[in-house]
Design a protein around this motif. Structure first.
Motif, PDB file in Angstrom:
ATOM      1  N   GLY A 114      24.382  43.237  36.996  1.00  0.00           N
ATOM      2  CA  GLY A 114      24.860  42.865  35.666  1.00  0.00           C
ATOM      3  C   GLY A 114      26.175  43.531  35.328  1.00  0.00           C
ATOM      4  N   TYR A 115      26.312  44.780  35.693  1.00  0.00           N
ATOM      5  CA  TYR A 115      27.549  45.540  35.480  1.00  0.00           C
ATOM      6  C   TYR A 115      28.729  44.846  36.170  1.00  0.00           C
ATOM      7  CZ  TYR A 115      30.473  49.833  35.346  1.00  0.00           C
ATOM      8  OH  TYR A 115      31.464  50.758  35.135  1.00  0.00           O
ATOM      9  N   LEU A 116      28.547  44.501  37.445  1.00  0.00           N
ATOM     10  CA  LEU A 116      29.635  43.915  38.222  1.00  0.00           C
ATOM     11  C   LEU A 116      29.992  42.508  37.740  1.00  0.00           C
ATOM     12  CD1 LEU A 116      28.639  45.092  41.823  1.00  0.00           C
ATOM     13  CD2 LEU A 116      30.399  46.043  40.312  1.00  0.00           C
ATOM     14  N   PHE A 117      28.978  41.695  37.446  1.00  0.00           N
ATOM     15  CA  PHE A 117      29.256  40.335  36.981  1.00  0.00           C
ATOM     16  C   PHE A 117      30.000  40.367  35.645  1.00  0.00           C
ATOM     17  CE2 PHE A 117      26.480  38.743  40.223  1.00  0.00           C
ATOM     18  CZ  PHE A 117      26.832  37.405  40.379  1.00  0.00           C
ATOM     19  N   GLY A 118      29.560  41.218  34.733  1.00  0.00           N
ATOM     20  CA  GLY A 118      30.242  41.313  33.444  1.00  0.00           C
ATOM     21  C   GLY A 118      31.674  41.794  33.583  1.00  0.00           C
ATOM     22  N   LEU A 119      31.883  42.800  34.436  1.00  0.00           N
ATOM     23  CA  LEU A 119      33.227  43.334  34.657  1.00  0.00           C
ATOM     24  C   LEU A 119      34.154  42.284  35.245  1.00  0.00           C
ATOM     25  CD1 LEU A 119      35.153  45.798  34.729  1.00  0.00           C
ATOM     26  CD2 LEU A 119      34.236  46.316  37.013  1.00  0.00           C
ATOM     27  N   VAL A 120      33.685  41.559  36.245  1.00  0.00           N
ATOM     28  CA  VAL A 120      34.517  40.543  36.897  1.00  0.00           C
ATOM     29  C   VAL A 120      34.890  39.430  35.916  1.00  0.00           C
ATOM     30  CG1 VAL A 120      34.520  38.727  38.649  1.00  0.00           C
ATOM     31  CG2 VAL A 120      33.685  41.010  39.225  1.00  0.00           C
TER      32      VAL A 120
END
Length: 578
Positions: free
Chosen positions: A438-444
């Motif tokens: 979730g962290y990575l998808f939101g950041l991207v």
């Protein structure tokens, strides 16, 4: 513009008074808590902050220089007006949302910082990852308001911007250094009083200036510019909603807010403080709205400011100090300057303390030095308060796009931390794998959406995207909320998928390298993640909660549900028998 010695003297006297209050409040910290609880007393004030002081300090945390200046600017700017002044309603609703849903579970479990539940459920690695956007938000916010204060002082009394920024930062850092939350809280009381008094004294004088047209007329009729009530076009409604949700929901997951929640004497008090602060934010926005309306109702060619007007000179962001300088008597403008200075310091000290608290406890103590003594933690906090204060000052002086950096970092708080906080508090079964995904998808999704303030072109062009005057594409589509929802649902889906794959035997236990699913049943993982002695847990919301200090990570959290879960776990029983 001439140098005003009287204004400089007034600012010096005001700063010395604030410093004196901060030092006096620091003595309360020395007499609070047991011998081994000094660090907790600095972070959460011994958990005995009452309704009066708590309400003032929570309100002052939001009513900062950016809040006051930004609200006045939004009302003044032609084409935007009051309809786009979202901060008063947005931040007030964020406090209501925090009080209704987040204050009680956070306070009743006896956490010390906002990152505690993340490290309790997801482990220290995830806590470290979430510290990054939280730190960025606090530091860039402090830098942005220090920068605004320097410009404000230079407008009114013609003092060098660098000197004013350094002096303000030094005072705020000094009393935060010596007293922690107590100094911040008690100086907030004085500062909020100065904001209220200084701005309200200025409004009648500015409104009665001969060059100012009746603001009731200019609210709905075009006189010197478009009506200051403003409007929202059909093309911009999704952008408006995106920004409004960002303020309302993204205003919750900030350590500065939860520091006040966790310092309350009970969970019920934490909720009441949130509601009081929501009302306080609305009240404190009224004079800033009126000053913005006055700026929009002024024939600037009839004042000493001359032509062109502030909007044409691209000084709309300085409309509040400009109104104080050119539409008020000199001695009244000094009162207003004191109000702006108080607003800045009341937010900057909170940001510096919040960043230091998270680093000392969640990064230094829980991740690297679990056996650190309380005295060692106190010194780490003091050092980081100084370092973070110096860093915010340096960014205010050197960074040309500090506001752009703050906008981006506040977006990351909304997109990354808010959905993670929802999951960790209310969605049982989420784990570290889902949190990282979730962290990575939101950041991207946020980065690929672009950022005009940083001249960052988007990689994904959503419907309604258009180029601005710098040929940087701006999104009309609510992509920030889309990124937040994507982060939220990704966390849930990946967490339950990982849980199914490991528990069904599809994936072997050795692949659970984060110890998030299979290994959570082992005695080793349970010991290092959540457990304390059950007889030390006090969850009665009417009683103060003091988490038991120990030399291990296992005893830094309180979670009653963990014991019920462990007692019923056959896997753990088998592990103990072996």
């Amino acid at each position: 513009m001439s140098f005003h010695a009287e204004g400089l003297v007034a600012i010096v006297v005001f700063y010395l008074a604030i410093l004196a209050v901060g030092i006096w409040a620091s003595w309360k910290t020395k007499n609070t808590g047991s011998e081994g609880d000094r660090s907790e007393a600095i972070i959460v004030g011994g958990r005995d902050i009452g309704l009066l002081v708590g309400g003032f300090t929570m309100t002052a945390t939001w009513v900062g220089g950016g809040y006051i200046n930004g609200t006045a600017e939004a009302v003044y700017v032609p084409g935007y007006g009051l309809a786009w002044a979202q901060a008063p309603i947005g931040y007030s609703l964020s406090l209501v949302v925090g009080g209704l849903f987040f204050a009680k579970p956070m306070r009743s479990k006896g956490y010390v910082t906002m990152l505690d539940p993340f490290q309790q459920i997801y482990g220290k690695r995830m806590g470290g990852l979430l510290f990054i956007p939280a730190l960025m938000g606090e530091m860039f916010w402090a830098a942005a308001i220090f920068s605004a204060l320097g410009a404000t002082i230079s407008v009114i009394i013609d003092v060098n911007v660098n000197i004013s920024v350094i002096a303000s930062a030094l005072i705020a850092t000094m009393y935060t250094l010596v007293g922690g939350l107590y100094s911040v809280a008690y100086t907030d009381v004085v500062q909020l009083f100065c904001i209220f008094l200084g701005l309200w004294i200025s409004v009648p004088f500015a409104m009665s200036h001969p060059a100012v047209t009746d603001i009731g007329l200019t609210a709905v009729h075009q006189v010197h510019q478009e009506p200051w009530l403003g409007s929202i076009s059909s093309l911009d409604i999704y952008t408006w909603l995106d920004n409004f949700l960002l303020l309302t929901l993204g205003g919750v997951p900030w350590q500065a807010y939860f520091q006040r929640v966790l310092s309350s004497s009970s969970a019920t008090y934490a909720q009441v403080l949130s509601f009081l602060a929501a009302f306080g934010c609305l009240v404190m926005a009224i004079p800033a709205i009126l000053i913005g309306a006055i700026g929009a109702s002024t024939a600037w060619n009839e004042t000493e400011y001359g032509v062109p007007d502030p909007m044409t000179k691209k000084e709309a962001d300085m409309i509040l100090p400009i109104v104080l300088q050119y539409l008020c008597p000199v001695y009244i403008s000094f009162f207003g300057l004191g109000a702006v200075s108080a607003a800045v310091m009341s937010s900057a000290d909170s940001s510096i303390l919040s960043a230091s608290s998270m680093f000392a406890r969640n990064i230094y103590q829980l991740s690297f030095r679990q056996n650190a003594s309380d005295r060692e933690i106190v010194w780490v906090m003091r050092i980081t308060i100084f370092l973070f204060g110096a860093s915010a000052t340096a960014m205010a002086l050197l960074a040309s796009s500090v506001y752009g950096l703050w906008y981006l970092s506040s977006d990351l708080v909304y997109i990354i931390i808010f959905p993670q906080l929802l999951c960790v508090l209310f969605i049982k079964g989420t784990n570290t794998y889902g949190a990282i995904a979730g962290y990575l998808f939101g950041l991207v999704l946020r980065i690929t959406g672009g950022e005009p303030y940083l001249y960052l072109q988007p990689l994904i062009y959503y419907p309604g995207c258009y180029p601005d005057e710098n040929n940087i594409y701006t999104q009309r589509f609510p992509f920030k909320t889309l990124a937040m929802l994507t982060s939220f649902f990704t966390n849930i889906i990946v967490s339950y998928l990982a849980k199914y794959l490991f528990e069904s035997g599809t994936l072997p236990p050795k692949l659970d390298f984060l110890d998030a699913v299979v290994a959570r049943y082992s005695r080793e993982h349970m010991d290092k993640a959540t457990l304390v002695k059950s007889d030390n847990i006090v969850l009665n919301e009417l009683a103060p909660v003091n988490p038991r200090h120990s030399l291990t990570l296992s005893s830094t959290f309180t979670n009653k549900e963990a014991f019920n879960y462990v007692d019923s776990s056959p896997e753990l029983s088998n592990a103990e028998d072996n």
